[in-house]
Design a protein around this motif. Sequence first.
Motif, PDB file in Angstrom:
ATOM      1  N   TYR A  31     -20.395 -60.652  34.537  1.00 29.25           N
ATOM      2  CA  TYR A  31     -20.674 -61.995  34.032  1.00 29.25           C
ATOM      3  C   TYR A  31     -21.644 -62.727  34.962  1.00 29.25           C
ATOM      4  CZ  TYR A  31     -16.865 -61.192  30.791  1.00 29.25           C
ATOM      5  OH  TYR A  31     -16.072 -60.673  29.797  1.00 29.25           O
ATOM      6  N   GLY A  33     -23.491 -66.429  36.083  1.00 25.36           N
ATOM      7  CA  GLY A  33     -23.125 -67.838  36.084  1.00 25.36           C
ATOM      8  C   GLY A  33     -24.142 -68.716  36.787  1.00 25.36           C
ATOM      9  N   ILE A  57     -16.776 -72.525  32.745  1.00 21.72           N
ATOM     10  CA  ILE A  57     -15.792 -71.760  33.514  1.00 21.72           C
ATOM     11  C   ILE A  57     -14.582 -72.670  33.675  1.00 21.72           C
ATOM     12  CG2 ILE A  57     -15.312 -70.629  35.724  1.00 21.72           C
ATOM     13  CD1 ILE A  57     -18.352 -70.140  35.963  1.00 21.72           C
ATOM     14  N   TYR A  65     -20.709 -69.977  32.570  1.00 19.40           N
ATOM     15  CA  TYR A  65     -21.235 -68.657  32.255  1.00 19.40           C
ATOM     16  C   TYR A  65     -22.547 -68.857  31.514  1.00 19.40           C
ATOM     17  CZ  TYR A  65     -16.377 -67.179  33.018  1.00 19.40           C
ATOM     18  OH  TYR A  65     -15.138 -66.956  33.546  1.00 19.40           O
ATOM     19  N   GLN A  67     -25.142 -67.272  28.898  1.00 22.80           N
ATOM     20  CA  GLN A  67     -25.095 -66.292  27.822  1.00 22.80           C
ATOM     21  C   GLN A  67     -26.481 -65.705  27.554  1.00 22.80           C
ATOM     22  OE1 GLN A  67     -21.934 -65.776  26.322  1.00 22.80           O
ATOM     23  NE2 GLN A  67     -21.322 -67.124  27.988  1.00 22.80           N
ATOM     24  N   PRO A  89     -19.543 -66.095  38.826  1.00 18.93           N
ATOM     25  CA  PRO A  89     -18.488 -67.067  38.519  1.00 18.93           C
ATOM     26  C   PRO A  89     -17.296 -67.064  39.475  1.00 18.93           C
ATOM     27  CG  PRO A  89     -19.317 -66.120  36.492  1.00 18.93           C
ATOM     28  CD  PRO A  89     -19.993 -65.369  37.607  1.00 18.93           C
ATOM     29  N   LYS A 290     -12.797 -63.527  33.317  1.00 24.79           N
ATOM     30  CA  LYS A 290     -14.230 -63.251  33.165  1.00 24.79           C
ATOM     31  C   LYS A 290     -14.939 -63.497  34.497  1.00 24.79           C
ATOM     32  CE  LYS A 290     -16.025 -64.911  29.313  1.00 24.79           C
ATOM     33  NZ  LYS A 290     -16.280 -65.834  28.169  1.00 24.79           N
ATOM     34  N   GLY A 291     -14.844 -62.499  35.368  1.00 25.45           N
ATOM     35  CA  GLY A 291     -15.446 -62.599  36.689  1.00 25.45           C
ATOM     36  C   GLY A 291     -15.167 -61.336  37.479  1.00 25.45           C
TER      37      GLY A 291
END
Length: 451
Positions: A31, A33, A57, A65, A67, A89, A290-291
């Motif tokens: 991910y 960031g 986040i 994050y 995209q 992140p 998600k990290g």
Amino acid sequence: MKLPENFKNKMEKLLKDEFNNFLESYKENHYKGIRINTLKISVEEYLKITPFKLEPISWIKEGFYIQGDESRPGKHPHYHCGLYYIQEPSAMTPVEVLDPKPGDRVLDISAAPGGKTTQIASKLKGQGLIIANDISPKRAKALVKNVELCGMKNCVITNESPENISNKFLSYFDKILVDAPCSGEGMFRRDPKTIKSWSDSSVEKCCSMQREILDSIPKMLKPGGRIVYSTCTFSPEEDEGTIDWFIRKYPEFEIEEIKNMDGLDYGNPDWVNGNKDIRNTKRIWPHKIKGEGHFIASLRKKDGNEVENISFNCNNIDIERYLEFQKNYLNIEYRDNLHKIENKLFLIPSGLPDMSGLRVVKQGLYIGDILKGRFEPSQGLAMSLSKKECKSTINFSSESIEAIKYLKGETLITEGEKGWKLVCIDNYPVGWGKQVEGNLKNQYNFDWRMR
């Protein structure tokens, strides 16, 4: 991705039923960031002008994050204005736990390349000070750029061993971040090159370095002060094991519970036969959040003695050329904390102690050079200002060809009064230009220019 067999065997023993989910996470992309730099712009204002598709986040208000594989935040003019910092992140979490407050004195002992230092600065809101240290001269140079890009005025950068730093700052800091060198297991997905350097012996070597750093920390912290220790590895020896060693050696410290961090897992004292309070530490697992992988511990110093440090003595003799520049071009005044080293002028953070004997890379805000008959403002000064703090400015849209030409170092055809101008993009400062007979001579830092 081919993971080392020894690493997989170790993780299977630790995670048991979760191991397959952990292994599956390596089939996913890492991910990306960004963290909005609130020294320059609020989160709400940046969301109005961002060209990127962003997702919040959940545990970092300023973190998002980013995209889309085609997003290139490092190439956008807003990056050159210092409006955000590109950061993994999970790496935003340790400073969130440290929770610096305006007025705090904070040490970032292993600071390069500067992501966490700049995050600390946004929390301090220009009040208090930061000592950002890195033992590597090469990495310290990268730290200087990011500190200046962020617009920090209250940061001193040193290139020293933790031991030497500790002899100068006795019972001085409110908070200390130890983002320790580690075996990097948590970064395998983000940077597969780290896999090649991993081994059981690298874990042992990192444990030794971590403990050497931590041995220098206690005497620098005020009574009641806090240390946040973090790594980007899964290794219990470097995580729970190092914290258990520290608490046993320094009983004046206690492990604090880390609250308000949804989705983060607990540390595991059983993995190292350690103190039950190690459960108060936190882990970030790539199969649960998600990290990338991280470990964080918060330690509070229960008692100790206050120490009086010798104050920094400023040399503000022969600075008339700067004061003339300030009168002609700026809407703010600096005087009391100005310090001249040869021809270079710095703004020293209030409360800084004597720094003699230390290798200092950046002594506060580098304002510029006092030369024969003139003053030349620095890139760092430009980045520390807001548009309203300068009397003469020129603004370009981030979508304009002029903005790109400026960032590439080109001379621009413009009309205006002769002299220095603060160049802005979307009304946020990015550097200096000098108006001369229909041209704006480009003064943007050569090393920062778009290639």
